[in-house]
Enzyme design. Sequence first.
Site, short mmCIF file in Angstrom:
data_model
loop_
_atom_site.label_atom_id
_atom_site.label_comp_id
_atom_site.label_asym_id
_atom_site.label_seq_id
_atom_site.Cartn_x
_atom_site.Cartn_y
_atom_site.Cartn_z
N HIS A 126 19.05 21.04 -5.85
CA HIS A 126 17.99 20.12 -5.48
C HIS A 126 16.82 20.81 -4.81
O HIS A 126 15.70 20.30 -4.84
CB HIS A 126 18.55 18.92 -4.72
CG HIS A 126 19.23 17.99 -5.67
ND1 HIS A 126 20.57 18.02 -5.89
CD2 HIS A 126 18.71 17.12 -6.57
CE1 HIS A 126 20.87 17.16 -6.85
NE2 HIS A 126 19.76 16.60 -7.28
N ARG A 162 14.75 9.17 -10.41
CA ARG A 162 15.97 9.39 -9.63
C ARG A 162 15.98 8.38 -8.49
O ARG A 162 15.55 8.68 -7.38
CB ARG A 162 16.01 10.81 -9.07
CG ARG A 162 16.23 11.91 -10.09
CD ARG A 162 16.35 13.26 -9.41
NE ARG A 162 16.93 14.26 -10.29
CZ ARG A 162 16.21 15.17 -10.97
NH1 ARG A 162 14.91 15.20 -10.87
NH2 ARG A 162 16.83 16.04 -11.75
N GLU A 214 25.70 14.28 -19.46
CA GLU A 214 25.70 15.38 -18.49
C GLU A 214 27.11 15.85 -18.15
O GLU A 214 27.32 16.58 -17.20
CB GLU A 214 24.88 15.04 -17.24
CG GLU A 214 25.18 13.72 -16.60
CD GLU A 214 24.25 13.41 -15.42
OE1 GLU A 214 23.44 14.24 -15.02
OE2 GLU A 214 24.38 12.29 -14.89
N ASN A 269 21.29 19.84 -16.09
CA ASN A 269 21.71 20.43 -14.81
C ASN A 269 23.21 20.24 -14.61
O ASN A 269 23.95 21.19 -14.37
CB ASN A 269 20.98 19.77 -13.64
CG ASN A 269 19.49 19.79 -13.81
OD1 ASN A 269 18.96 20.62 -14.52
ND2 ASN A 269 18.80 18.86 -13.16
N ASP A 270 23.64 18.99 -14.67
CA ASP A 270 25.06 18.74 -14.50
C ASP A 270 25.86 19.20 -15.72
O ASP A 270 27.00 19.64 -15.59
CB ASP A 270 25.32 17.26 -14.21
CG ASP A 270 25.12 16.96 -12.73
OD1 ASP A 270 25.64 17.72 -11.90
OD2 ASP A 270 24.42 15.98 -12.41
N ARG A 313 26.50 23.78 -8.91
CA ARG A 313 25.05 23.99 -9.05
C ARG A 313 24.36 24.31 -7.73
O ARG A 313 23.22 24.73 -7.71
CB ARG A 313 24.39 22.79 -9.74
CG ARG A 313 24.51 21.51 -8.98
CD ARG A 313 24.13 20.31 -9.83
NE ARG A 313 22.72 19.99 -9.77
CZ ARG A 313 22.19 18.87 -10.22
NH1 ARG A 313 22.95 17.97 -10.82
NH2 ARG A 313 20.90 18.64 -10.13
N CYS A 321 16.22 15.53 -19.74
CA CYS A 321 15.60 15.35 -18.44
C CYS A 321 16.11 16.33 -17.40
O CYS A 321 15.78 16.24 -16.23
CB CYS A 321 15.75 13.92 -17.95
SG CYS A 321 17.46 13.45 -17.66
C1 PEP Z 1 20.89 16.51 -14.58
O1 PEP Z 1 22.02 16.57 -14.12
O2 PEP Z 1 20.45 17.30 -15.45
C2 PEP Z 1 19.95 15.48 -14.10
C3 PEP Z 1 18.80 15.31 -14.69
O3 PEP Z 1 20.31 14.74 -13.01
P1 PEP Z 1 20.31 15.30 -11.50
O4 PEP Z 1 19.65 16.65 -11.51
O5 PEP Z 1 19.58 14.32 -10.67
O6 PEP Z 1 21.76 15.37 -11.20
MG MG Z 2 22.81 14.91 -13.04
#
Ligand code: PEP
Ligand code: MG
Length: 555
Positions: free
Chosen positions: A185, A287, A409, A432-433, A443, A480
């Site tokens: 984040h 988000r 994800e 990301n996830d 992560r 995304c």
């Molecule tokens: C992701 O996991 O790629 C995502 C877009 O959601 P977040 O980063 O908020 O977990």
């Molecule tokens: Mg995510």
Amino acid sequence: MNLRGVGVSPGIGHGPAYVLTASVPEPPEGATYTGEAEQEKERAMAALTRVAGELEARGNQAGGEAEEILKAQALMAEDPGLVVKVRSLIDRGLAAPRAIYEAFTKYRDVLAGSGGYLGERAADLDDIRDRVVALLYGHAMPGLPAATAEPYVLVARDLAPADTALLSRGDVAAFVTEEGGPTSHTAIIARAMGVPAVVACPGATTIRPGVRVMADGASGEVRLEPAESDVADAVGAATARQAAVAEAQGPGRTADGHLVPLLANIGSPADLAAAREAGAEGVGLYRTEFLFLDRTEAPAAEEQRRAYQAALEAFPGGKVVVRTLDSGADKPLAFLPSSAEPNPALGERGLRTFRKFPEVMEAQLGALAEIATDDLMVMAPMVATAEESRWFAQQCRAKGLRVVGVMIEIPSAALRARDLLAPVDFVSVGTNDLSQYAYAADRQLGAVSALHDPWQPALLDLVAMAARAAGDAGKPCGICGESAADPALACVLVGLGATTLSMGAAALPAVRAGLAAHTLQQCTFAAEAAREQTTAGAARAAARVHLPELARLGL
Ligand code: PEP
Ligand code: MG
């Protein structure tokens, strides 16, 4: 000396280091001093006076309510009762830091015990105590600074969304963190703010406060005390890149006119202005949990409705994808408590939490239903099975929501994307996830950040699976995750079949320029070449062979 980490938000940031310490260690019990008692008392008094002065100066700078609070805090630092206590503890042989620590702790316990307004001031006393102790030890000050004369480079072990909630673009020149990865984040917030950032940077927290730092958010290089000419060169190159990229305008499309709407990732209505300015064509990921990180009670439907409506109004005729609350792991929401879990990222988070708190789900879906249009798309995070997808679709449709989707994800979702797609209208891949779970790599953890390189071939394969399933079903597949913010990878994602790309506003111009400079066929070839490789580095290099214009654009 130079350090190197992973560049996650491009640009050059330079300024004095502000080192954020998680906590100031307690001075050892019974710690004594060697010199004269009077000298030790003077040391303690000088530190108290300096901290009081700094708090007062910050109050003057901040003005308004903050001024009153900081001035009251400054008065507390020099409270006569406390001063007497500190002096007497030093007379009894305690070293200045320990004497301060004990005197303040005693007072804070008395305050805390009295409850109400006074009780709440206990935290202020802790803050003053930590500041004075840090000063006596020569450690960095705790907490974020208020307005400073010059933007600073914020150095920390890691940053949680709550740590940075109060920061503004003008305060921070760059972020440098020891932990974190490309999808942490810290990286997401930095991109949202358009602030250069380097994460997973070993040795970052050894940077001395005040040292001048230049961070390159693209290469990951962190230079300490750089020569002025080096700063000027780096800033010059970044400015030239910005100018080349700014030539591409209008909707997202390849050189041969294949349209790929470029959307913005946002965390609150405050991000909308930057998104519009950067030419976003809508919102690809809202988000919503970012709106309520500091809440202890569930937000009312009306407040939520206003926050979502603002996004629709900012993009008339554009799509707005609102994600339902993705609570848990590194984004805990106090009003959606989870039981203590050994592995929170694998526990009750995202849609799983939502199912546990039906009244919170009712309020959010209800707020969204009130403003439902064909442009309002609602999706669930952390969907693992077709059953969950069906359940979520039913809940949304029962409320009257028209366009419903799920995020891909979790690897199981990519593997069975066809089944997850059946009850919904679209999918959006959260890379990301997806990489966190595909590579079994936290992560937030700097040590495993290499596994979060979004060019990892297995991640590309999973995205390809999801995009193909969506293409076969004739439904859109957006991306995304942070991978969409890399101009070369954005072309590859389009080559894999992504129909929209969503990213932090700051990344939009470069992605638009990269895409506009290449044909759909070049993107497809780049995607195929990348997937033929066995390492992330080789995948990146192979793709770039098919994307020759990126180098000309300085990307
Ligand atoms: C992701 O996991 O790629 C995502 C877009 O959601 P977040 O980063 O908020 O977990
Ligand atoms: Mg995510």
